[in-house]
Every structure is written in structure tokens, then in C-alpha cells.
Scaffold this motif. Structure first.
Motif, PDB file in Angstrom:
ATOM      1  N   CYS A 250       0.850  -1.199   0.000  1.00  0.00           N
ATOM      2  CA  CYS A 250       0.000   0.000   0.000  1.00  0.00           C
ATOM      3  C   CYS A 250       0.882   1.244   0.000  1.00  0.00           C
ATOM      4  O   CYS A 250       1.791   1.378   0.827  1.00  0.00           O
ATOM      5  CB  CYS A 250      -0.921  -0.003   1.221  1.00  0.00           C
ATOM      6  N   LEU A 278      -0.749  -0.663  -4.577  1.00  0.00           N
ATOM      7  CA  LEU A 278      -2.080  -0.058  -4.511  1.00  0.00           C
ATOM      8  C   LEU A 278      -1.991   1.338  -3.906  1.00  0.00           C
ATOM      9  O   LEU A 278      -1.348   1.532  -2.874  1.00  0.00           O
ATOM     10  CB  LEU A 278      -3.016  -0.939  -3.673  1.00  0.00           C
ATOM     11  N   VAL A 280      -4.704   4.268  -2.709  1.00  0.00           N
ATOM     12  CA  VAL A 280      -6.104   4.624  -2.469  1.00  0.00           C
ATOM     13  C   VAL A 280      -6.185   6.139  -2.330  1.00  0.00           C
ATOM     14  O   VAL A 280      -5.563   6.721  -1.431  1.00  0.00           O
ATOM     15  CB  VAL A 280      -6.649   3.928  -1.209  1.00  0.00           C
ATOM     16  N   ILE A 318      -9.866   4.223   3.755  1.00  0.00           N
ATOM     17  CA  ILE A 318      -8.686   3.566   3.193  1.00  0.00           C
ATOM     18  C   ILE A 318      -8.643   2.102   3.606  1.00  0.00           C
ATOM     19  O   ILE A 318      -8.343   1.218   2.792  1.00  0.00           O
ATOM     20  CB  ILE A 318      -7.410   4.299   3.640  1.00  0.00           C
ATOM     21  N   ASP A 319      -8.926   1.804   4.883  1.00  0.00           N
ATOM     22  CA  ASP A 319      -8.813   0.426   5.349  1.00  0.00           C
ATOM     23  C   ASP A 319      -9.802  -0.492   4.636  1.00  0.00           C
ATOM     24  O   ASP A 319      -9.463  -1.618   4.251  1.00  0.00           O
ATOM     25  CB  ASP A 319      -9.005   0.369   6.862  1.00  0.00           C
ATOM     26  N   GLU A 321     -11.138  -0.078   1.630  1.00  0.00           N
ATOM     27  CA  GLU A 321     -10.739  -0.245   0.225  1.00  0.00           C
ATOM     28  C   GLU A 321      -9.566  -1.202   0.093  1.00  0.00           C
ATOM     29  O   GLU A 321      -9.527  -2.044  -0.808  1.00  0.00           O
ATOM     30  CB  GLU A 321     -10.374   1.120  -0.385  1.00  0.00           C
ATOM     31  N   ILE A 322      -8.597  -1.104   1.008  1.00  0.00           N
ATOM     32  CA  ILE A 322      -7.422  -1.978   0.940  1.00  0.00           C
ATOM     33  C   ILE A 322      -7.822  -3.428   1.172  1.00  0.00           C
ATOM     34  O   ILE A 322      -7.437  -4.333   0.414  1.00  0.00           O
ATOM     35  CB  ILE A 322      -6.351  -1.531   1.958  1.00  0.00           C
ATOM     36  N   LEU A 334       0.195  -8.419   3.067  1.00  0.00           N
ATOM     37  CA  LEU A 334      -0.070  -6.991   2.938  1.00  0.00           C
ATOM     38  C   LEU A 334       1.075  -6.227   3.588  1.00  0.00           C
ATOM     39  O   LEU A 334       1.423  -6.481   4.748  1.00  0.00           O
ATOM     40  CB  LEU A 334      -1.408  -6.636   3.614  1.00  0.00           C
ATOM     41  N   ILE A 336       2.487  -2.474   4.673  1.00  0.00           N
ATOM     42  CA  ILE A 336       2.152  -1.068   4.905  1.00  0.00           C
ATOM     43  C   ILE A 336       3.302  -0.425   5.684  1.00  0.00           C
ATOM     44  O   ILE A 336       4.157  -1.111   6.243  1.00  0.00           O
ATOM     45  CB  ILE A 336       0.827  -0.921   5.703  1.00  0.00           C
ATOM     46  N   LEU A 356      -6.400  -2.234   9.822  1.00  0.00           N
ATOM     47  CA  LEU A 356      -6.014  -3.286   8.878  1.00  0.00           C
ATOM     48  C   LEU A 356      -5.723  -4.593   9.595  1.00  0.00           C
ATOM     49  O   LEU A 356      -6.097  -5.675   9.117  1.00  0.00           O
ATOM     50  CB  LEU A 356      -4.790  -2.840   8.074  1.00  0.00           C
TER      51      LEU A 356
END
Length: 914
Positions: A250, A278, A280, A318-319, A321-322, A334, A336, A356
Motif C-alpha cells: 500500500c 495499490l 487509495v 482507506i482500510d 478499500e485496501i 499486505l 504497509i 487493517l
């Protein structure tokens, strides 16, 4: 590996797509063909209709033994450079339509002159026809593995097979013997290696090369299995876990982004996993400044360079969508960045890391620290609205107006309620700053009223603090909601502008049919969206890129810009805004459709910083897709038209060769036989026999001359190589000449010629029109019994001259009145000698004179061919030098009927109405 039965029960309808079974291996010689034929034998014993279409044993007895008992299609023989080559007969397979066709070597290159250049095209046709296919394929024949295989074996595959054929296979059987066994088979001579590939094969059949090829094949099979597993996992009833890693990193607008990208790259490389980057974009980030967009753009470009799939989406949370994207794409890890903001911000706004981790489920979350100090990180600059004096003035005026109600002795309770309403109005209309100002002024007004009015002293300090705190919180809450809704509306407006631009572009492109129009449309929309100079470059016949007319061609007048465009065409995006040749004036993006680069789009915006924005880049990339598809559609339409012309030429060539093989051979055989008889007999031959043989040679040579003449005339007429040499001609001339030339053929027939005196002179090419009449008369002689009459009549009708040639033969078959004028169509009820070009030439000559020709059956039997010619403007008055052939009146009529009278004198009856 065990074979999975690839054949299902055939449905009642044959319109289904055929099933494709691939026998896949690391290299030639691993036993793919052997395993395929073993499976074919098992299916044959089970009652499946199996036919062998193409299998080359290369002299290997064990393969030939497996072909015993299997029906084999006859191959198609093609002559290439004097050698006969046997190829797969696609047409025979389509006519036979078995349940299963065995077609070995999917990447085989067909001989020149075949319908398709490669065998996999033939397989596509079979599958489209509903026929199941079994075939073999090596990993080095896959297009995606071309470069890697060349590095391993130093062998270049000239015509690879598209990966789409591998993906569309319904079943792939992996043949994987040990490398030692393959080398042993090679030493025993069981692996076929062409002589021209012997040197390259020496590099392939080393143990390390075979192991590397086996690893490529296993990886390809693993990728296919992973995709199938992902499809099945998307079904709610299936809970099988992933068998391969997929990493999602992310990205946010901070200096930590490049480190996250590099960490994800190292992790993906170590795990040999796919990875995605990604970004966002929230409504707040959508309104961020140029520095934020530049930082995000730099990070995403780094991800592209390292091989990541870059995805840019929008959303408010954001969370959510991720996590939603990670589950949709089957991510297993994932990555971050570690938060660098102060703790109190997490308390007020919530922590992204906590959200997340709590919602990740079985998704592994990796939190990576940055290389910079926390005080140096500023993820997103604060979005501050400019100070608006008018807004604060209206906020103060609102509070003052409400506070003035105390002057009319309105109870303080109602005043406080009105102040809360006023704060809400200011916060919803004027923003956070004026709302806080209104809240402070309201607190001051209430405090002043409490101090000046002793009647309300019963409000204690705790109540007053609650009122003041409520005013402040109300101002913050309402103004925050207002600011969020405004940002969301602005982000929605930006998204709507992008979607509208793409929609308008796609809709307009769908209606265009030329490359120039498509380029002009694309340039117009890109300029409207980005305010940029734009050019589209397409490759010419020589392969060189050239700007399309109507675009900013001066953008590529510099040789350096042309070099950048060429690089983008061959390798990928280059120029300004990228890390490749970034000193260029413009950004050059390849126009790619269906894995094929059509051209290059060059964009030089007035504001170069726009290219740093991920949103603008994403919009630009999205606009290249419809443009490339539109250009490809035009190219494919042109190629389809060329292919159709070539197919017609092939059909014409085939028909011509079929006719030539018979119709030219017959007269040549007669001439050769007669001449040979005269040579063998010498002086002993009787005079009558010699005369008959000479007569045969003459007649057959004349017939051969007519056949070749028809071929040449038809070719010249279709090619437009014949220029009409028109003159004012009386019909008696071409008709009389045609009758004279056919004296021998018309012998014994009654010929009636009716030409009324009022017939005008016509602008005709006398030679061609004589050929038209000659062909019609010859056609009547060929398709009617000997001695039957022939009639030639001309008249003026509705401003046109109509000429009819009628006979009393068997007539025309029903429904073939138009078909008989097509090329290579010959009669079916009488003598069918000839190419079937005579009537086609008649129609071409009539059309060249602006007329038409039709045919129909006569009452009482026979057929009539009717020519209709326009009369046109009257001819000029004849001068003193005008010849008799072009004069009107008695002298002209006498001259123009001379040939008809000569024909009558030869023993034929002719009726001339004068």
C-alpha cells in the motif's frame, strides 16, 4: 502424471466450442507425442471417434506402432521449392468432423500457401467448429517464455505460440520425465532434431539447460493452477486456501513509499510471487497539492519499473478499500508503512494499522519502518483554505443578530438554542474557521448575558461549561461534516470528469472508420482533458514511425524526440514523467491492443507537473486503450478486406487451374495426336486422311486460341487495362463481322438477322462489341442442337437500343438466369467445353459501354440473351471525308450490310429488314 479424460459427451447441438487438451513438456523428446497417442488409443477402445490429423513419426517405430488402428486423414500435399511436403488437411478435418482430432506440434509452421501460417490457427478453427483437439506443446514455444529460453539455450523461436492458447486449454497434461531419461533417449536416437537445429539443440540438451527448462514449465503449470484455484476460491462454497503467494503493498504520499516498494520487491523476488502496488485516493488526497501528487507518482513509477502491477482506486475509507481489494485479488501478504504521526492523531482519527490488522483475517500484515526520522515525514500536507474575511464577517453578523434578541427580553434559553442553530448554519455554509469563530462569539454573548442579567444566575458553572463545550463541539462536527462532503463532492466531480471524458472518447471512436479520423478525435479529447500538445505516431510499411496528419507533428521534428517515441513503441512508456529518457519534451505511451503495439501517443502538457499526478497518468493510460482498440479495429478491417481479396484470388486461381487442367489439355491432346499420326505415317497416309488430320489440327488450334483469348480478355477487363476506343458505329458492322468469323460453326443453321433502318449509330468499341456478339453466337452453337435456328434482332425501346440473340435449344435451368454470367460457370445440359468465361466477358463488355445484359427462357423453348445499350447524344454531322462505314442513308446501309450479304452468299439464309 495420470491422464484425466478430456472428452465429455457431445451435446445435441454441434454449435458448442471444442475442448482443447494439451500435452505440455519442458523440451522435445520428453514423450508428449507418445503419451498423447496412448491416450488416443484408450479413447478409441472406449468408442470415441478419434481421427489422426497430423502426426510425424520421424522414423521412430514406437510412435508408428501407436498409430496402428487409428483412422488417419489424408494429408494435403504442397510443393515448396521443388519438394513435396505433407501438411495437415484442415478442410478434410472440417468435412469429416470427428469427435476428436489428433494434431501434433501446436507450434508447427505451415508451408507457404496454406490457409494459416501456423498450426495453432488450424486448431482454433477446429475448436470453433465444435471439434475436440489433442495436441502437444513445449515450454520454449510459448511467446511469454521467448526471451528466457533464448538466454538458457541460445535458441530463438521464430514463430512462438500465443500464451492465450495455453490459457484456453480445457486440460493440460504435464509430461515430466527426469533429465537423465531425456538425455538417454537422445543418445538412443529417439529424439528428432532437424539438421538445421543441431547446433542449437546441443545447447538445449545439456543437463543444466533441461533443468532450467523444466523449472520454467513447472512454474507455468503452477501459475495456471493458481489461477484456477483463485477462480474456485471466489465461490462461497469453496474454502481451499491459496497455494501461491501474492503480495500487496500500500502506497501513500510520503517519503516512506519507495522503501515500501523496494521491500515488497525483495519479498516477491524471494518468494517468487506476484505483487501489486495499490494507491487509495481519498477525497482529501484528491484535493492535495502538486507536491503530494508528485511524491505518489514517483513511488508508483518505481513500482512499475520493478515489475509490479500498479492499481489506483478511490474511496472514503482507506482500510475498507485496501482489505476489499486484497480479498478480490487473492493477496496473501499486505505491506504497509509504520505510522509516523503523533499518537493524538490516532486517537482522534483512528489508526490505519490497527484497522487493517483487526480486519485482515487470514491475511498477513507486514508493517515496515522508514529510513527517515519521524519529524521529517509529512505524509499529507494540511489542506488549508484561504482566509476569507467575508465568511468571518457573516459569522459575526449572525451571532450578533441572534444575541440582539436579548434586547427584546427573549429568554436566555431560547437565545442559546438560536445560537446553536446559528453555529450549525455557519459551519454548514462557511466552513470550519468561521464556525469556530461563531462558537467563540456565542460563548462570549452568553457569558456577557449571564453577567449582566442577574435573573439568570441560577445557571451554575458546570452547566455553563457544558453549554460552551457543546457549542465548540457542534462547530467542529458540523464544519467537519461539511468539509468532508465538499471534498467528496469535489472528488466525485473529478471522477465524473474523467469518466465523462472516457465515455465521450469511446463513443466517438466507435463511429470512426479511418486512422486519421481516430487520431484527430483522440488528439481533441486529450487536449480538452489535459491542455497538452499531442501527437500520434503509427508505423508505416517500412516500419518507421510517422506522425498522423492532424496531430501536432512538430512535436517530433527533433530527432531526439523520434528516438524516444521509437523506444516507447518497442519497450514501453518513456519520456517526461518517467525514469526512461525523461529529458524529452513529451511523455510517449505505447498504444497496445491485444498484446500488439499499434502506435505511440505523445503528450506534452502545458503544465509538466500534471504528468506527476497518478490520477492524470491513470486517465491518460485509460484513454490510450480505446484509441488503440479503434486503430486495431481499422487495421483488422483492412487486413480482413485484404484477406478476403486474397481468398477470392485463391478461389479464382483454383477454378482457373481446374478448368485449365481439362479444357486446355483436350485440344492440345487432339493436336498432338493428329500431328503424331501424320509424322508416323509419313507419305503412306491417304490424302483424305491427311486433310482430316489437318482439319482437326486447325479446328483444335482455333478452339485453343479462343480459350486463351477468353482468359486474356477477362483478365484485362477485370484489371481495367482495356481502354474503350469508341466511335460512332452502326450495328450492322459488328454483327456482320461476328457472323463472318463463325461461318464454319453456323453451317447448317438458319440465321435470322432483323435490323430496322431507324437504328441510330452508337458510340461503341467495335472490336469489343464484335467479341460480345461473337461470344453470344458461339454460346448458342455450343448449347443448342445442330441445325437449330439462331435469331439476332435489334430495336429501339424506351430511349435505348436492345439487341437480342435467341436460340431454340434446351433453355436455361430455372433460377440460373443470373448465375450463368459469373466466371467459370458452364452449362449443365449440353456441351460444357470451355472455361465458362464467354458470358462473363459479355457482361463485362456491356458494362464497359454503360449497358447491361440479361438472359431468360423463350416461349416455345430456347433462350434469349438481351443486350440494352444507351443511345446517348446524337452523332455529329458527317463531313466530306466520312467513310461509308460511318454514314447513314442508303450508301451506309449497303456498306454496313455487306458482311451479312456475304454470309448469305455462303449458303446461309439471312433476313435483313432495310
Amino acid at each position: 502424471m495420470s491422464l484425466i479424460h478430456p472428452i465429455e459427451e457431445r451435446s445435441v447441438s454441434d454449435s458448442r466450442r471444442g475442448r482443447l487438451t494439451l500435452y505440455f513438456g519442458a523440451a522435445p523428446g520428453v514423450g508428449k507425442t507418445y503419451a498423447m497417442l496412448e491416450a488416443a488409443q484408450r479413447l478409441r477402445r472406449q468408442g470415441v471417434d478419434v481421427v489422426v490429423g497430423a502426426v510425424d513419426t520421424h522414423g521412430r517405430p514406437e510412435v508408428a506402432e501407436l498409430l496402428v488402428g487409428l483412422e488417419r486423414l489424408p494429408p494435403r500435399t504442397v510443393e515448396v521449392r521443388g519438394k513435396l511436403i505433407e501438411e495437415f488437411h484442415l478442410d478434410a478435418a472440417l468435412v469429416r468432423r470427428p469427435s476428436l482430432v489428433i494434431v501434433d506440434d501446436l507450434g508447427h509452421v505451415n508451408a507457404a500457401g496454406s490457409r494459416h501460417s501456423q498450426r495453432w490457427h488450424d486448431v482454433v478453427d477446429l475448436l470453433a467448429a465444435g471439434v475436440d483437439v489433442m495436441t502437444t506443446l513445449c515450454v520454449q514455444q510459448l511467446e511469454s517464455q521467448h526471451d528466457v529460453v533464448q538466454q538458457i539455450t541460445s535458441m530463438r523461436v521464430r514463430d512462438p505460440v500465443p500464451d492465450a492458447m495455453f490459457e484456453r486449454a480445457d486440460h493440460v497434461e504435464f509430461i515430466d520425465p527426469p533429465a537423465k531419461e531425456v538425455l538417454a533417449r537422445l543418445q538412443d536416437g529417439k529424439v528428432y532434431i532437424p539438421e538445421q537445429d543441431a547446433r542449437a539443440a546441443a545447447a538445449m540438451y545439456r543437463k543444466n539447460s533441461l533443468l532450467a527448462l523444466r523449472e520454467l514449465a513447472l512454474r507455468r503449470m503452477s501459475q495456471r493452477a493458481g489461477r484456477e484455484n483463485l477462480i474456485y476460491r471466489s465461490a462461497p462454497r469453496l474454502g481451499a486456501g491459496p497455494t501461491s503467494e501474492r503480495i500487496l503493498v500500500c502506497v501513500d504520499p510520503s517519503p516512506l513509499g519507495p522503501r515500501l516498494i523496494r521491500a515488497a520487491f525483495r519479498m516477491a523476488t524471494g518468494l517468487r510471487a506476484e505483487w501489486l502496488a495499490l494507491y487509495v485516493e481519498t477525497p482529501r488526497l484528491a484535493l492535495a497539492g502538486e507536491s503530494v501528487r508528485a511524491q505518489v507518482g514517483e513511488t508508483l513509477r518505481l513500482a512499475e519499473q520493478l515489475g509490479a502491477e500498479v492499481v489506483h482506486i478511490s474511496g472514503a475509507r482507506i482500510d475498507r478499500e485496501i482489505l476489499g481489494f486484497a480479498r478480490a485479488r487473492g493477496a496473501t501478504r499486505l505491506i504497509i508503512g509504520k505510522p509516523m504521526q503523533h499518537r493524538w492523531r490516532d486517537l482522534l482519527r483512528g489508526s490505519l494499522v490497527d484497522a487493517l490488522v483487526r480486519g485482515s483475517g487470514d491475511l498477513d500484515v507486514h508493517v515496515i519502518a522508514g529510513d527517515v526520522a519521524p519529524h521529517e515525514v509529512s505524509p499529507v500536507p494540511a489542506l488549508r483554505s484561504p482566509l476569507r474575511i467575508a465568511a468571518y464577517f457573516w459569522a459575526a453578523l449572525t451571532v450578533a443578530g441572534i444575541a440582539a434578541t436579548r434586547l427584546v427580553h427573549l429568554p436566555l434559553f431560547y437565545v442559546i438554542v438560536l445560537l446553536l442553530v446559528g453555529i450549525s448554519l455557519v459551519g454548514s455554509r462557511l466552513g470550519r474557521g468561521p464556525a469556530l469563530g461563531a462558537a467563540l462569539l456565542s460563548i462570549l454573548a452568553v457569558e456577557t448575558s449571564l453577567r449582566l442579567d442577574p435573573d439568570v444566575n441560577h445557571i451554575d458553572d458546570l452547566q455553563r461549561a457544558a453549554i460552551y463545550l457543546g457549542m465548540l463541539l457542534l462547530a467542529l462536527w458540523v464544519s467537519g461534516l461539511t468539509e468532508l462532503s465538499r471534498r467528496q463532492a469535489e472528488a466525485a466531480r473529478i471522477d465524473e470528469r474523467r469518466l465523462t471524458a472516457l465515455y465521450l472518447l469511446s463513443r466517438e471512436l466507435s463511429q470512426l472508420r479511418s486512422e486519421v479520423d481516430i487520431a484527430e478525435c483522440a488528439i481533441r479529447h486529450v487536449k480538452k482533458t489535459m491542455s497538452a500538445r499531442t501527437v500520434i505516431l503509427l508505423p508505416g510499411h517500412d516500419g518507421e514511425l510517422a506522425p498522423v496528419a492532424g496531430t501536432d507533428v512538430e512535436l517530433t521534428t527533433d530527432a531526439r524526440e523520434e528516438g524516444v517515441a521509437r523506444w516507447a513503441f518497442e519497450h514501453g512508456p518513456a519520456g517526461r514523467g518517467t525514469e526512461t529518457l525523461k529529458a524529452a519534451q513529451a511523455l510517449y505511451l505505447p498504444l497496445t491492443a491485444a498484446g500488439r503495439t499499434i502506435g505511440v501517443l505523445g503528450v506534452a502538457p502545458d503544465d509538466p507537473d500534471k504528468l506527476a499526478s497518478p490520477a492524470e497518468r491513470q486517465l491518460l493510460d485509460a484513454m490510450t486503450g480505446p484509441v488503440a482498440l479503434a486503430l486495431q479495429r481499422v487495421r483488422l478491417a483492412e487486413e480482413a478486406q485484404i484477406a478476403e481479396v486474397r481468398a477470392r484470388e485463391e478461389e479464382l486461381r483454383g477454378s482457373l487451374l481446374s478448368s485449365v487442367s481439362h479444357d486446355l489439355r483436350t485440344p492440345l491432346a487432339s493436336i498432338t495426336g493428329a500431328a503424331s499420326a501424320m509424322m508416323d505415317s509419313g507419305d503412306a497416309i491417304a490424302p483424305e486422311t491427311r486433310r482430316d488430320l489437318l482439319q482437326t489440327i486447325y479446328e483444335e488450334a482455333e478452339r485453343l486460341g479462343r480459350l486463351v483469348g477468353n482468359l486474356l480478355d477477362m483478365t484485362r477487363l477485370e484489371a481495367g487495362a482495356v481502354a474503350l476506343r469508341t466511335d460512332w458505329v452502326s450495328l450492322e458492322d459488328p454483327i456482320g463481322s461476328a457472323l463472318s468469323r463463325l461461318d464454319r460453326r453456323l453451317a447448317g443453321r438458319e440465321v435470322q438477322v432483323t435490323l430496322p433502318p431507324e437504328l441510330p449509330l452508337l458510340p461503341l468499341d467495335e472490336v469489343l462489341f464484335e467479341q460480345l456478339i461473337l461470344n453470344l453466337l458461339e454460346n448458342a452453337c455450343k448449347h443448342t442442337p445442330a441445325g437449330s435456328p439462331v435469331r439476332v434482332v435489334a430495336r429501339v425501346q424506351a430511349g435505348r437500343v436492345v439487341i437480342e440473340v435467341a436460340d431454340r435449344g434446351p433453355g436455361l435451368p430455372a433460377g440460373e438466369e443470373e448465375t450463368i454470367f459469373e466466371k467459370f460457370v458452364r452449362g449443365s445440359k449440353a456441351n460444357t467445353q470451355g472455361f465458362g468465361l464467354g458470358l462473363a466477358i459479355c457482361r463485362a463488355i456491356a458494362a464497359a459501354h454503360g449497358g447491361e445484359i440479361t438472359a431468360e427462357n423463350r416461349a416455345g423453348g430456347g433462350a434469349v440473351f438481351r443486350i440494352s445499350l444507351p443511345i446517348g447524344a446524337p452523332p455529329p454531322e458527317p463531313g466530306p471525308d466520312t467513310s461509308l462505314a460511318s454514314m447513314s442513308g442508303p450508301q451506309g446501309v449497303l456498306h454496313n450490310t455487306a458482311k451479312i450479304l456475304l454470309h448469305q452468299a455462303s449458303g446461309l439464309e439471312a433476313e435483313t429488314t432495310t
